[in-house]
Scaffold this active site. Structure first.
Site, short mmCIF file in Angstrom:
data_model
loop_
_atom_site.label_atom_id
_atom_site.label_comp_id
_atom_site.label_asym_id
_atom_site.label_seq_id
_atom_site.Cartn_x
_atom_site.Cartn_y
_atom_site.Cartn_z
N THR B 196 0.82 -1.19 0.00
CA THR B 196 0.00 0.00 0.00
C THR B 196 0.86 1.25 0.00
OG1 THR B 196 -1.58 -1.23 1.27
CG2 THR B 196 -1.84 1.13 1.25
N SER B 411 3.05 -16.94 2.44
CA SER B 411 3.44 -18.28 2.87
C SER B 411 4.63 -18.23 3.80
CB SER B 411 3.74 -19.15 1.65
OG SER B 411 4.73 -18.53 0.87
#
Lengths: 411, 411
Positions: B196, B411
């Protein structure tokens, strides 16, 4: 510069191909760019054959696209000539002349009007097409024409494709057996200097040109226009449908004729099968992804939301990493510019709902989703919760293979 | 999950930072997601400070975006609280409550209205924000407030960023010295669960809020809204500008006031410098790319064509491969949907014209272009030959690094 990349893990074997009465094909090595392979395909259609075509919307189309649009002003088709290795795009007046020269030579050789000849080129952009090599090869191509050479034709038009693509359906009109068979090339929608998407479908059905064109446009909307590999629209994309009228079915005059029901289904199946083969040969692809959007304000809105998801590099890389990163799906919905409401949005992966009405579902169990992500065929379903609009598109994942192929294509 | 990736080869060292009268900052480790680093920044503004803000257009914005839009209904600003590690996006009613809880706690601690508090969160989507960790850390953050902690603040808001980003300009209004200083984070426009884009700029200038908002909107259009890393628009993007009024310059009442000339130039410089730092930390970036489009039918059309080029995966991978593949630029122009004419199109790379008016220039010598492509700062110029519209955007190349970072983030 044919593909030196390993065959796609998503490759499909060729289906059992047959003949289409009124169509003869051949493939020869014209030496346009590649060495040691065929790069020129020729298709000859019986007198009376009519053609329908759908062409790229790219505002900078190649000279052959302009040629085909003009040739389609009259419905008759006698020849289709396609070369691989050079796209004849951004080649100025010389590119236009190359089309004219090829058509003139073929017209003389086959004693047909240039208006009945369709031309296509796929390969590098901005280099002059060596049309004399095509012209020199045409007599050899003519001598090799055969009803059985569909596979040879499918191979001759490959560029970065890693496997040849074909599809076939047998159906009927008014009880008369009719066949639809086609080939395609493309390893992206897309890449103008190598992976241009071409598809050619032939049928022995007897159908008026306006019906054929309507059916092709409708079928393309739900197949070739619903796939994307990397959002890059080629300057040379085309899908063409030829009807040889050899099947001698009873006349059909309107797309609404109920006698067309099975034919339309079979045609749409062939178009979708070919389109999905292109996705499955998407550059670097390791997974095929189907994206369903429901609950949109309209079908068009659903289609645009689905494409926004399908074209998101972040969604595509997450899937390559077998990560059901649904937050990126939400982002892609939100950036689409289409009506969406965070608080009515629901997302499912592999048939398991992860989020409903704006938040993760309670006691969400990731297990089935994790298992689904390890497979080759991924499904994503987004319900916008706003209306009745639905849309479905297909894409592939974004992997290191894509970077490898496209970072070094010309070098 | 702070960035474990090597520092971008395009990184810039921090500029010499100073203070902005009326602004005190701090950074603490609230343990929201990351271990062993600061993840919460606090900025306190002197009474009388006014704020301007530009927020994401993504239709599924995070709860903090909704909060800030509401807080901006009144111009006063006393606090800015930003956490990294969790975006508080797609968190439903609980996400709204998290904002309220943080603002309530800060309001009590600083004895100010919740309406004067601005909140931002950046990090993973769809996970509940642990607001109690922020609330617990606030007293410590308050005790550490200092005019000198700009670098600490820049570091606390990083996620996949590989270097902290700041910019500063000293200028004047009506002869009174004024300073503009800001920080940003982002490694894409873009990625909603990690990269972001946030930027905060402060000035000690005394300017009315409506003037501030106009200047920020105009400056953002030519900086943050003219960059793209991967076309994915974040759910949390924001750029805010705070004016503490401590400089005591003579009043300015209109954006047209000539006394603002130098200030506007300095503000635009700061915004562009911060925006380019985000591009230079684009995920996997190895080259910064500037794209100029001229000769369009309008400035808006030029901007859209430039973005179509900047967002083309094929253009970006070619540049990563140091290949001046201008055919892909032509494709991207054509797919933009904007007016373009193949036969008036010209393309230059690194200042060298490759194609003019629809074809390769005669005796084109690739040598200077090849040399340019080996550098870190690439320029592409497309002239459409249609009108007077111009546009300029910046992006980075698309490399294996992007796949590495985004295929394995969660992950």
């Amino acid at each position: 510069m044919a593909s030196s990349h390993a065959t796609s893990p998503l490759a499909r074997p060729l289906p059992e191909l047959s003949t289409v009465a009124g169509v003869r094909l051949s493939a020869v090595a014209a030496g346009i760019r590649y060495k040691g392979r065929t790069d020129l395909m020729l298709a000859e259609f019986a007198p009376g054959t009519v053609a329908a075509g759908v062409y790229t919307k790219n505002a900078c189309p190649g000279a052959p696209i302009v040629w085909c649009r003009q040739a389609l002003q009259t419905p008759q088709a006698r020849l289709l000539i396609v070369n691989a290795g050079n796209a004849n795009v951004f080649t100025g007046q010389a590119g236009v002349k190359a089309c004219e020269d090829c058509a003139d030579a073929a017209s003389a050789l086959f004693e047909c009007s240039t208006q009945d000849i369709f031309l296509a080129s796929t390969g590098v952009i901005g280099e002059q097409l060596p049309q004399e090599r095509i012209i020199t090869a045409l007599p050899d191509a003519k001598s090799k024409l055969s009803e059985d050479h569909w596979e040879e034709a499918a191979r001759a038009i490959m560029t970065t494709d890693t496997f040849p693509k074909a599809a076939r359906r047998d159906t009927s009109i008014h009880g008369t057996p009719v066949r639809i068979q086609g080939i395609a090339k493309g390893s992206g929608m897309i890449a103008p200097d190598m992976a241009t998407m071409l598809a050619y479908v032939a049928t022995d059905a007897d159908l008026p040109q306006d019906v054929l064109q309507s059916l092709l446009a409708a079928g393309t909307a739900k197949s070739f226009n619903a796939i994307t590999v990397d959002s890059d629209t080629s300057t040379s994309d085309m899908v063409m449908l030829f009807a040889t009228k050899q099947a001698k079915n009873k006349p059909v005059t309107s797309v609404q004729d109920p006698a067309l029901h099975d034919f339309v289904q079979a045609l749409n199946d062939v178009l979708l099968e070919l389109a999905l083969l292109v996705v499955r040969d998407g550059e670097g692809a390791t997974k095929q992804i189907q994206i369903d959007v429901t609950g949109a304000q309209s079908d068009l809105s659903a289609h645009r939301v689905a494409l926004s998801i399908a074209n998101s590099p972040l969604v595509k890389t997450a899937i390559a990493g077998e990560d059901a990163n649904w937050g990126r799906v939400v982002m892609a919905v939100g950036k689409s510019g289409e009506p969406a409401d965070r608080d009515t949005l629901s997302v499912a992966v592999g048939g398991t709902w992860i989020a409903k009405n704006g938040g993760v579902i309670e006691n969400y169990d990731e297990t089935p989703v994790v298992a689904h992500m390890k497979g080759q065929d991924i499904t994503i379903h987004v319900d916008l919760g706003l209306g009745q609009g639905v849309g479905r598109v297909w894409t592939c994942d974004l992997t290191h293979g894509y970077i490898d192929i496209n970072g070094s294509y010309r070098s």
